[in-house]
Design a protein around this motif. Structure first.
Motif, PDB file in Angstrom:
ATOM      1  N   PRO A   1     -33.866   5.427  44.306  1.00 16.76           N
ATOM      2  CA  PRO A   1     -34.082   6.756  44.874  1.00 16.76           C
ATOM      3  C   PRO A   1     -33.088   7.806  44.394  1.00 16.76           C
ATOM      4  O   PRO A   1     -32.057   7.489  43.780  1.00 16.76           O
ATOM      5  CB  PRO A   1     -33.899   6.507  46.373  1.00 16.76           C
ATOM      6  CG  PRO A   1     -32.884   5.405  46.431  1.00 16.76           C
ATOM      7  CD  PRO A   1     -33.219   4.504  45.263  1.00 16.76           C
ATOM      8  N   SER A   2     -33.430   9.061  44.702  1.00 13.41           N
ATOM      9  CA  SER A   2     -32.563  10.198  44.402  1.00 13.41           C
ATOM     10  C   SER A   2     -32.565  11.155  45.581  1.00 13.41           C
ATOM     11  O   SER A   2     -33.510  11.189  46.377  1.00 13.41           O
ATOM     12  CB  SER A   2     -33.049  10.941  43.151  1.00 13.41           C
ATOM     13  OG  SER A   2     -33.033  10.108  42.018  1.00 13.41           O
ATOM     14  N   PHE A   3     -31.492  11.925  45.681  1.00 15.08           N
ATOM     15  CA  PHE A   3     -31.350  12.931  46.732  1.00 15.08           C
ATOM     16  C   PHE A   3     -30.925  14.246  46.083  1.00 15.08           C
ATOM     17  O   PHE A   3     -29.856  14.325  45.473  1.00 15.08           O
ATOM     18  CB  PHE A   3     -30.316  12.477  47.765  1.00 15.08           C
ATOM     19  CG  PHE A   3     -29.893  13.556  48.734  1.00 15.08           C
ATOM     20  CD1 PHE A   3     -30.821  14.175  49.545  1.00 15.08           C
ATOM     21  CD2 PHE A   3     -28.563  13.945  48.823  1.00 15.08           C
ATOM     22  CE1 PHE A   3     -30.427  15.168  50.441  1.00 15.08           C
ATOM     23  CE2 PHE A   3     -28.159  14.927  49.707  1.00 15.08           C
ATOM     24  CZ  PHE A   3     -29.096  15.545  50.524  1.00 15.08           C
TER      25      PHE A   3
ATOM     26  N   THR B   1     -27.616  11.783  43.046  1.00 14.96           N
ATOM     27  CA  THR B   1     -27.577  12.966  43.903  1.00 14.96           C
ATOM     28  C   THR B   1     -27.259  14.199  43.069  1.00 14.96           C
ATOM     29  O   THR B   1     -26.605  14.122  42.026  1.00 14.96           O
ATOM     30  CB  THR B   1     -26.509  12.834  45.020  1.00 14.96           C
ATOM     31  OG1 THR B   1     -25.206  13.014  44.471  1.00 14.96           O
ATOM     32  CG2 THR B   1     -26.606  11.504  45.735  1.00 14.96           C
ATOM     33  N   ALA B   2     -27.747  15.340  43.544  1.00 14.26           N
ATOM     34  CA  ALA B   2     -27.476  16.610  42.880  1.00 14.26           C
ATOM     35  C   ALA B   2     -27.514  17.711  43.922  1.00 14.26           C
ATOM     36  O   ALA B   2     -28.335  17.682  44.842  1.00 14.26           O
ATOM     37  CB  ALA B   2     -28.495  16.881  41.784  1.00 14.26           C
ATOM     38  N   ARG B   3     -26.625  18.665  43.782  1.00  9.78           N
ATOM     39  CA  ARG B   3     -26.630  19.871  44.611  1.00  9.78           C
ATOM     40  C   ARG B   3     -26.819  21.057  43.668  1.00  9.78           C
ATOM     41  O   ARG B   3     -25.988  21.287  42.783  1.00  9.78           O
ATOM     42  CB  ARG B   3     -25.331  19.999  45.401  1.00  9.78           C
ATOM     43  CG  ARG B   3     -25.196  21.331  46.141  1.00  9.78           C
ATOM     44  CD  ARG B   3     -23.913  21.376  46.948  1.00  9.78           C
ATOM     45  NE  ARG B   3     -24.020  20.573  48.145  1.00  9.78           N
ATOM     46  CZ  ARG B   3     -22.972  20.101  48.810  1.00  9.78           C
ATOM     47  NH1 ARG B   3     -21.744  20.282  48.347  1.00  9.78           N
ATOM     48  NH2 ARG B   3     -23.150  19.400  49.915  1.00  9.78           N
TER      49      ARG B   3
ATOM     50  N   LYS C   1     -34.963  14.329  36.054  1.00  7.02           N
ATOM     51  CA  LYS C   1     -34.035  13.200  36.021  1.00  7.02           C
ATOM     52  C   LYS C   1     -34.339  12.223  37.163  1.00  7.02           C
ATOM     53  O   LYS C   1     -34.367  11.000  36.952  1.00  7.02           O
ATOM     54  CB  LYS C   1     -32.601  13.707  36.133  1.00  7.02           C
ATOM     55  CG  LYS C   1     -31.552  12.616  35.987  1.00  7.02           C
ATOM     56  CD  LYS C   1     -30.147  13.198  35.903  1.00  7.02           C
ATOM     57  CE  LYS C   1     -29.110  12.107  35.685  1.00  7.02           C
ATOM     58  NZ  LYS C   1     -27.737  12.661  35.538  1.00  7.02           N
ATOM     59  N   ALA C   2     -34.586  12.765  38.351  1.00  4.36           N
ATOM     60  CA  ALA C   2     -34.849  11.919  39.513  1.00  4.36           C
ATOM     61  C   ALA C   2     -36.161  11.153  39.364  1.00  4.36           C
ATOM     62  O   ALA C   2     -36.240   9.955  39.674  1.00  4.36           O
ATOM     63  CB  ALA C   2     -34.869  12.775  40.773  1.00  4.36           C
TER      64      ALA C   2
ATOM     65  N   LEU D   1     -36.295   1.902  45.807  1.00  6.45           N
ATOM     66  CA  LEU D   1     -37.646   2.463  45.885  1.00  6.45           C
ATOM     67  C   LEU D   1     -37.798   3.709  45.011  1.00  6.45           C
ATOM     68  O   LEU D   1     -36.851   4.477  44.827  1.00  6.45           O
ATOM     69  CB  LEU D   1     -37.978   2.822  47.335  1.00  6.45           C
ATOM     70  CG  LEU D   1     -37.975   1.676  48.344  1.00  6.45           C
ATOM     71  CD1 LEU D   1     -38.383   2.185  49.725  1.00  6.45           C
ATOM     72  CD2 LEU D   1     -38.911   0.554  47.895  1.00  6.45           C
ATOM     73  N   PRO D   2     -39.006   3.943  44.504  1.00  8.18           N
ATOM     74  CA  PRO D   2     -39.278   5.128  43.675  1.00  8.18           C
ATOM     75  C   PRO D   2     -39.542   6.366  44.531  1.00  8.18           C
ATOM     76  O   PRO D   2     -40.669   6.869  44.613  1.00  8.18           O
ATOM     77  CB  PRO D   2     -40.519   4.710  42.884  1.00  8.18           C
ATOM     78  CG  PRO D   2     -41.265   3.812  43.828  1.00  8.18           C
ATOM     79  CD  PRO D   2     -40.187   3.037  44.568  1.00  8.18           C
ATOM     80  N   VAL D   3     -38.491   6.855  45.168  1.00  6.83           N
ATOM     81  CA  VAL D   3     -38.640   7.992  46.077  1.00  6.83           C
ATOM     82  C   VAL D   3     -37.568   9.039  45.766  1.00  6.83           C
ATOM     83  O   VAL D   3     -36.427   8.698  45.446  1.00  6.83           O
ATOM     84  CB  VAL D   3     -38.568   7.533  47.557  1.00  6.83           C
ATOM     85  CG1 VAL D   3     -37.277   6.786  47.849  1.00  6.83           C
ATOM     86  CG2 VAL D   3     -38.731   8.715  48.508  1.00  6.83           C
TER      87      VAL D   3
END
Length: 310
Positions: free
Chosen positions: A217-219, A189-191, A206-207, A151-153
């Motif tokens: 998705p990205s987080f 994912t990225a922190r 980027k996300a 999903l694009p979230v």
């Protein structure tokens, strides 16, 4: 960021006057996150915030007059005076509503992404939530479903270190599972330092690009801090649960001040331009509060409008 900060400061300074008949959860200290993320979004992209949603609403283009009127529970408010601070809506700018339920916006934003995908719309859904909401089961269920359906979230976790008076270390024994547990092809994912708007924007770019390309998705976990208390104004914050030195250390990392100084030192902003910004923002805030105070309250007849009858 400056506009969000000045609006929050004005709310905080007037809150004890008791004209705003709604709890408020202020965004002071976290402005770089909403600003950085929303800078790469379009009007038609959807945003779901949370109880601390003033920054998300304003960064996405929400109407300031309607927001302040909502805090005063007036019929000209963005939720017609029935939602208050925790239920801000401006669908014309993609603000799809906020929820007072911890983690409540996570499945809603996931569902909006599913709707975009099913309708073949070039839109992205962004969900903002705190570290407390990351303890909710709906978070893991939603991210799993988003990976399954690509999903694009974009899930943006604003880790300010506290869920009311409970520190993150007392609730989570390790780093968030998604930083290591997920297949990177299924979940980016990225922190990052959530007080640096350029880092936030770069991660968001980027996300969002990944979402638009149909890659899923990205987080993004943004480390930040709420300078004021959980709710209300500073003098209402309970004493003793936070070390004053911790608050002061984060105050020194204020995203608004540090980025302003970076721009001034780099010659990208001059003091006169900053002064003009301050004056324009102050005038806009004055007008919004005047609008709220002179707007009518909802009437008894309004109780039966905007209701769904099955």
């Amino acid at each position: 960021m400056l506009r969000i900060r000045r609006v929050q400061e004005r709310i905080e300074s007037e809150y004890m006057g008791d004209e705003m008949k709604t709890p408020v959860h202020l965004y002071i200290g976290q402005e770089a996150i909403a600003s950085g993320v929303c800078a790469v979004l379009r009007d038609e992209d959807a945003v779901n915030g949370n109880h601390r949603g003033h920054g998300h609403y304003l960064a996405k283009g929400g109407d300031l007059k309607a927001m302040i009127a909502e805090l005063f529970c007036r019929s000209t408010g963005c939720s017609k005076g029935f939602g208050g601070s925790m239920h801000l809506v401006d669908t014309a700018h993609g603000n799809m509503g906020t929820s007072a339920i911890v983690g409540g916006g996570i499945p809603i934003g996931t569902g909006q992404a599913l709707a975009f995908q099913m309708r073949r719309l070039d839109r992205v859904s962004v969900v903002f939530f705190g570290d407390g909401a990351a303890d909710e089961g709906t978070f893991y269920e939603s991210v799993n479903f988003a990976m399954l359906k690509r999903l694009p979230v974009v899930y943006v976790m604003e880790n300010n270190g506290w869920a009311v008076c409970s520190p993150t270390a007392a609730r989570q024994c390790a780093e968030n599972v998604f930083h290591r547990g997920a297949d990177p092809e299924l979940l980016f994912t990225a922190r990052i330092d959530g007080n640096d708007p350029e880092l936030v924007r770069a991660a968001a770019e980027k996300a969002v690009a990944r979402a638009r390309a149909g890659l899923g998705p990205s987080f993004i976990e943004c480390a930040t801090y709420r300078i004021l208390g959980h709710a209300g104004c500073l003098q209402q914050d309970p004493k003793g649960y936070r070390d004053p030195a911790e608050v002061e250390a984060w105050r020194e990392r204020c995203p608004v001040r540090t980025y302003r100084d970076r721009l001034l030192e780099g010659g990208l902003l001059d003091p006169s331009a900053l002064d003009r910004m301050e004056a324009e923002i102050a005038a806009e805030i004055d007008a919004a509060f005047a609008f709220a105070r002179t707007s009518p309250l909802p009437t008894a007849d309004d109780l039966h409008t905007n209701l769904f009858r099955g």
